[in-house]
Design an enzyme around this catalytic site. Sequence first.
Site, PDB file in Angstrom:
ATOM      1  N   GLY A  67       3.391   1.154   2.843  1.00  0.00           N
ATOM      2  CA  GLY A  67       4.419   0.059   2.610  1.00  0.00           C
ATOM      3  C   GLY A  67       3.841  -1.102   2.557  1.00  0.00           C
ATOM      4  N   ASP A  74      -8.323   9.406   0.232  1.00  0.00           N
ATOM      5  CA  ASP A  74      -7.747   8.375  -0.661  1.00  0.00           C
ATOM      6  C   ASP A  74      -8.878   7.226  -0.738  1.00  0.00           C
ATOM      7  OD1 ASP A  74      -6.048   7.127  -2.303  1.00  0.00           O
ATOM      8  OD2 ASP A  74      -5.072   6.128  -0.714  1.00  0.00           O
ATOM      9  N   GLY A 132       0.690  -1.153   0.005  1.00  0.00           N
ATOM     10  CA  GLY A 132       0.066  -0.021   0.079  1.00  0.00           C
ATOM     11  C   GLY A 132       0.823   1.432   0.177  1.00  0.00           C
TER      12      GLY A 132
END
Length: 390
Positions: free
Chosen positions: A102, A213, A99
């Site tokens: 990380g 997001d 992601g």
Amino acid sequence: MSRPPLAALIGGAVGVVVLVGIVVLLVWFCLLHNRSVSRTSENGSSDSSIQAGRSVGAESSQRGRVPLPSDSREATPFVLEELGLATKNFSDINLIGQGKFGEVYKGLLHDGMIVAIKKRYGPPSQEFIEQVHYLSSIRHRNVVNLLGYCQENDQQMLVYEYIPSGSVSSHLYGVSQPSSEKLEFKHRLSIALEAAKGLAYLHGLTPPLIHKDFTTTNVLVDENFIAKVADAGLRNLLSRIEAAGPSSQMMADNAFLDPEVREYGRFSEKSDVYSFGVFLLELVSGREARSQISESDQRLVEWAQSYQDASNIAAIIDPRLSDNFTAEGIKDFIHLTAQCMNPSSERRPNMNNVVTELDHILEREMSLTTVMGEGTPTVTLGSQLFTASR
């Protein structure tokens, strides 16, 4: 032998009484002090072990994991050794994704809890700890909970509850597509409603938490297919600890981003609403927003933004949907999608209104597409949309 004078006897007796009184007072004072200390510890206000759990420095790896009160919602500090054991030293076998923060690993804690651990390299940061404590306080049925963190050896890790059935995107167009039963319109409506409730909750906080997001990949479903919004506030955390926002390239390639964000770089509740509209579009079409509509050069997003009537609905509907849905329900769903994706943020509904509309559509679909008995009104099934388009 002469007797002691009477005055001496009286003076000695008085001295003894005074001495006894002083001893009694001292004993009483000590008992009262001990009782006060005991009461303070029971309330948790002066207990040194609890105070250590509340202090930022308590996550030192030298002292191990600090126990928190059972009713606490604060982020639990983990040590690297504990998370290493949970993931078999971050083995590739336990790697379940990649992601923005990380790598993501599946882990099994010593108490039997299964968690998802996000790991990245980064120097120690007080801002990281403060943001994690804030995000871990956010708890809702339709939001993935942040449980804890680790900051050690130039590594930063986030520990989330594990959601077993993966993302909605994987069920729509990924490798783990479920059975046709899970793809029914009613199931997709239910997922949309639950995700909307999660996003509405975030917007209702003081101050509002803008997701920034929200995508189909960031909506997960548990074993009961309950939808949960993932990565809430993660973009804020990254921008704060890195002192930089997302790259312009990433923003330009993201089909979920509000056109006003692309142009001005300003996020708001209405920019989340736009992203939610793209999510609805993928739910009804079963395709990624970047993909093309059959026999058309338009993208799905452009199709939704130019949507005016129901004459070409059949071109957008996922063919894997069963015919157990109403034409009215599909039309209302796409109309809501187009409203959320209106180029003007002022003309978009807020998430509370979206929740209300989705709840209305789902309630009607549940009542009209169940097994029809005697006296049940006749409805136009969605299959007639496809028949009419041929």
